[in-house]
Design a protein around this motif. Structure first.
Motif: not given
Length: 413
Positions: A224-228, A317-335
């Motif tokens: 897995m790897a950290p992906v935005r 419509i106004g945009i109040k916020n833009c939030i970035t975080g990290i998902s830990t993705y795997t190449p096949d999309g499974y845990y």
């Protein structure tokens, strides 16, 4: 550093996000007397606090569904046990199809829903309009409503799991960093922390994006790897975005949305989501924007055109916020769940693939059954930690494979 041996434990869980906290609760309620949950900062304060937290039950990767269903059951149990709220909002999910390809995919999704006894019904464009005041429904060919879907507050969920674990006898160590995994002859022995050493025959790595920095001490790579991840929150307009507004999955726009206290939270899929080496990321809870600041608007311009077709008043419509975080993705999309061959006592519970909050309780139960060598309530083969070979999880090449999995994902949040 204090090298004091604090105590022996039956099991140690590293990481106080939703997965780690749920795992600690499952271990403690299973009867283990000395369960220790260790969190470098405070429970739920890391990337958990930035999750969009859509709990969509239907997944094209069907192996995820029993784990998400288990999380729903767990939420009821820990809320009753603790008297705390997880912020669960049952608003349902609308799946929208505006192309023949998406109609075919939606037929597949509803078939999966029926197979797993998940309530769903086809609804008309007029019914969609009544549920979603801001939406232009003219392009919709088919829509299906999954009425039992909810979203939660992931921060509250992690803390409720942790409180439930404590009630069941677990020890919660916050503001404590794990510095080293202790092992001998391919067998885990414990951990060395900033507050001392804890010996244990079981250590579960639920450290999210930091998981590989720990596991690689044992020469164990986790696939897995950290992906935005990135989403936006509009200004509050309750007439457009009522609080009972359903969640939406819009594959033709590569977009999803959910209500957010009278505003709209929406996310878009990028063609090439940025990925990161764990050492590039701030270990402290923060609201830093990940990647170039201009992405906050360039992504809407480059990838939001199809979403805006559904939302004709978007530019007003106004945009109040833009939030970035990290998902830990795997190449096949499974845990990634379980032990590593020929290494005793070390388990992974990570690689959330964008569905970590939804599957947190189910992951916690599954890894607990593995630890206790009990029959597993759900199939685990696709989650095996060693399902990929000959890869460096920290390399740019492998991280790109994981980022590609996020970029191509269409179902769910």
């Amino acid at each position: 550093m204090n090298n004091l041996i604090l105590d022996n434990a039956d099991a140690i869980v590293i990481g106080g996000g939703t997965i780690g906290s749920a795992t600690a609760w499952h271990l403690a309620k299973s009867g283990l007397k000395k369960v220790v949950l260790i969190e470098r900062n405070t429970i739920g304060s890391g990337n958990t606090s930035k999750a969009a937290s859509l709990m969509t039950l239907v997944r094209t990767k069907e192996e995820l569904i029993p784990l998400i269903q288990e999380t729903y059951k767990n939420i009821e149990e820990v809320e009753a046990l603790t008297g705390e709220s997880t912020g669960k909002n049952n608003v349902g999910t609308l799946h929208i199809a505006s192309s023949n390809e998406s109609v075919a995919n939606l037929d597949k999704i509803t078939s999966i829903a029926n197979k797993h006894h998940i309530k769903n019904k086809d609804i008309t464009a007029n019914e969609v309009q009544n549920k979603v005041p801001w939406m232009d429904t003219s392009s919709i060919i088919k829509a299906s409503f999954m009425e039992d879907d909810s979203f939660v507050d992931a921060y509250l969920l992690a803390n409720t799991f942790a409180k439930a674990a404590k009630i069941k006898g677990a020890t919660i160590m916050q503001n404590t960093e794990v510095l080293e995994l202790l092992s001998e002859d391919n067998e885990i022995k414990g951990v060395k922390t900033t507050k001392g050493t804890i010996m244990s025959p079981v250590v579960i790595d639920a450290a999210g994006l930091w998981s590989n920095l720990l596991s690689l001490q044992l020469n164990i790579p986790i696939p897995m790897a950290p992906v935005r991840s990135i989403y936006w929150i509009t200004e509050t307009i309750e007439s457009l975005f009522p609080k009972n507004h359903p969640m939406l999955v819009m594959p033709d726009a590569m977009a999803y949305s959910r209500p957010e206290n009278g505003a709209l939270l929406f996310g878009l899929r990028e063609e090439n989501s940025p990925h990161f080496h764990p050492n590039e990321l701030n270990p402290e809870p923060n609201s830093d924007f990940l990647g170039p600041k201009e992405d906050a608007w360039d992504i809407i311009e480059n990838y939001g055109k199809d979403f805006i077709k559904y939302f004709p008043k978007f530019e007003d419509i106004g945009i109040k916020n833009c939030i970035t975080g990290i998902s830990t993705y795997t190449p096949d999309g499974y845990y990634t769940i379980g032990s590593f061959p020929n290494f005793k006592g070390f388990f992974a519970a990570t690689g959330c693939a964008g569905a970590g909050v939804a599957g947190s309780g189910g992951i916690g139960r599954l890894v607990t059954e593995m630890v206790l060598n009990k029959p597993l309530y759900a199939s685990s083969e696709v989650f095996k930690i060693d399902r990929f070979t000959d890869f460096d999880p920290l390399s740019a090449t492998f991280r790109q494979r994981c980022a590609d999995a996020r970029s191509k994902k269409k179902d769910g949040g």
